[in-house]
Scaffold this motif. Sequence first.
Motif, mmCIF file in Angstrom:
data_model
loop_
_atom_site.group_PDB
_atom_site.id
_atom_site.type_symbol
_atom_site.label_atom_id
_atom_site.label_comp_id
_atom_site.label_asym_id
_atom_site.label_seq_id
_atom_site.Cartn_x
_atom_site.Cartn_y
_atom_site.Cartn_z
ATOM 1 N N UNK A 214 0.856 -1.196 0.000
ATOM 2 C CA UNK A 214 0.000 0.000 0.000
ATOM 3 C C UNK A 214 0.895 1.249 0.000
ATOM 4 N N UNK A 215 0.993 1.955 -1.143
ATOM 5 C CA UNK A 215 1.907 3.088 -1.247
ATOM 6 C C UNK A 215 1.725 4.127 -0.137
ATOM 7 N N UNK A 216 0.480 4.359 0.317
ATOM 8 C CA UNK A 216 0.266 5.390 1.335
ATOM 9 C C UNK A 216 0.913 4.975 2.659
ATOM 10 N N UNK A 217 0.863 3.677 2.957
ATOM 11 C CA UNK A 217 1.461 3.195 4.221
ATOM 12 C C UNK A 217 2.997 3.301 4.160
ATOM 13 N N UNK A 218 3.556 3.049 2.982
ATOM 14 C CA UNK A 218 5.013 3.152 2.824
ATOM 15 C C UNK A 218 5.473 4.599 3.021
ATOM 16 N N UNK A 219 4.715 5.518 2.429
ATOM 17 C CA UNK A 219 5.054 6.947 2.563
ATOM 18 C C UNK A 219 5.019 7.373 4.027
ATOM 19 N N UNK A 220 3.939 6.967 4.699
ATOM 20 C CA UNK A 220 3.789 7.298 6.127
ATOM 21 C C UNK A 220 4.963 6.759 6.933
ATOM 22 N N UNK A 221 5.304 5.487 6.652
ATOM 23 C CA UNK A 221 6.365 4.836 7.425
ATOM 24 C C UNK A 221 7.709 5.535 7.213
ATOM 25 N N UNK A 222 7.986 5.914 5.955
ATOM 26 C CA UNK A 222 9.269 6.563 5.679
ATOM 27 C C UNK A 222 9.303 7.961 6.283
ATOM 28 N N UNK A 223 8.160 8.658 6.264
ATOM 29 C CA UNK A 223 8.117 9.987 6.889
ATOM 30 C C UNK A 223 8.419 9.858 8.387
ATOM 31 N N UNK A 224 7.868 8.818 9.021
ATOM 32 C CA UNK A 224 8.144 8.599 10.455
ATOM 33 C C UNK A 224 9.635 8.309 10.680
ATOM 34 N N UNK A 225 10.242 7.550 9.757
ATOM 35 C CA UNK A 225 11.667 7.225 9.913
ATOM 36 C C UNK A 225 12.535 8.476 9.791
ATOM 37 N N UNK A 226 12.127 9.390 8.902
ATOM 38 C CA UNK A 226 12.889 10.645 8.741
ATOM 39 C C UNK A 226 12.782 11.460 10.032
ATOM 40 N N UNK A 227 11.562 11.556 10.588
ATOM 41 C CA UNK A 227 11.380 12.317 11.838
ATOM 42 C C UNK A 227 12.227 11.712 12.957
ATOM 43 N N UNK A 228 12.265 10.395 13.012
ATOM 44 C CA UNK A 228 13.065 9.696 14.047
ATOM 45 C C UNK A 228 14.565 9.845 13.851
ATOM 46 N N UNK A 229 14.967 10.254 12.619
ATOM 47 C CA UNK A 229 16.398 10.326 12.313
ATOM 48 C C UNK A 229 16.950 8.980 11.834
#
Length: 314
Positions: A214-229
């Motif tokens: 699900x592309x939307x879930x992947x985007x969300x997950x990567x955005x969270x990873x960027x915020x986490x560093x």
Amino acid sequence: MDFTTLGKTGLKVSIAGLGCGGPSRLGLRNDSQSADNAVALIKQAIDLGVNFLDTAQTYGTEPIVGKAIAGIPRDQLVLSTKKTLPADDHPDPESEIAKGLEQSLKLIGTDYIDVYHLHGVEPKDYAFAKNRLMPAMRRLKEQGKIRFIGVTEGFVIDPAHTMLQKSLQEGLWDVVMVGFSLLNPSARKNVFPMTQKNGVGVLDMFAVRRALSQPSRLKEMCAELVVKGALAKDSVDVNDPLGFLLKDTDAATLPEAAYRFCRHEPGVDVVLTGTGNPAHLKENIAAILKPALAKASLEKLDRLFGGLDFLTGN
Ligand SMILES: NC(=O)c1ccc[n+]([C@@H]2O[C@H](COP(=O)([O-])OP(=O)(O)OC[C@H]3O[C@@H](n4cnc5c(N)ncnc54)[C@H](OP(=O)(O)O)[C@@H]3O)[C@@H](O)[C@H]2O)c1
């Protein structure tokens, strides 16, 4: 279909295995799909060359497997099922294991299971599994009711494979079911060196879950990873984090790339795929049979996700 040997068990298994659980449970999680469709999916997989079928006491798909395999010579199939762990204060956990196996045999309509697993053993369960459940598992093996003993990890709780790292040092299992995907390849360092050294068979689960379908879930997950560093902002296109895989390789879809990633990992014997959708089943088996992804793309994946051991992609 391509076949391989499942570690020291010597079992000849198709490199694509049908998962009769997971988020779809052969479509049974979706009320509009019938048990007949689920039986047809198993038959479709067998027609495509799959001989490895994975189910479990809790999935509710053991009778479906039984229906689908009726009439097929038993030695043409490798059947894997699992026992839910009894509570650790159960008065007689050993009898509970033996009872569970008898129930599975009856529902599947067979007189032995090739790989019988303890299901979802988390780090907190390990001592109980080792001391109180394994004696019963060994007895079933001696009696010939199960051919090999397996364990499946509780990957969502234990994405760094703590239980497997510990238990593999103690040589308990013939086969293990491990979470491994392009988003969390930590088993490459934490599990596969040990399984390969000791000839333990490896079944791969979580090759594709929500983040890879699900592309939307992947985007969300990567955005969270960027915020986490955990991902550098300039290392990834947050709007299309794995777009490079479809540009730089011949993979047509992300699930295809994800299955190919797993299938070519040294140390993985069987890649499990579960679905309620016959078209997905056909595509996924075809993907598992395709060549490895281009080296440069694998290196980029490793730079992005190779160091992460906390994702499940779920
Ligand atoms: N701890 C454990 O013991 C444990 C835990 C999890 C799984 N397992 C076993 O391992 C097997 C594999 O599990 P898994 O976690 O890897 O999940 P899975 O059962 O393979 O499920 C894959 C999910 O991705 C979707 N999907 C599959 N192919 C797709 C495609 N080509 N395009 C888009 N979406 C697609 C499916 O939905 P659709 O129905 O829409 O295709 C399904 O929701 C399970 O079936 C089960 O037998 C064991």
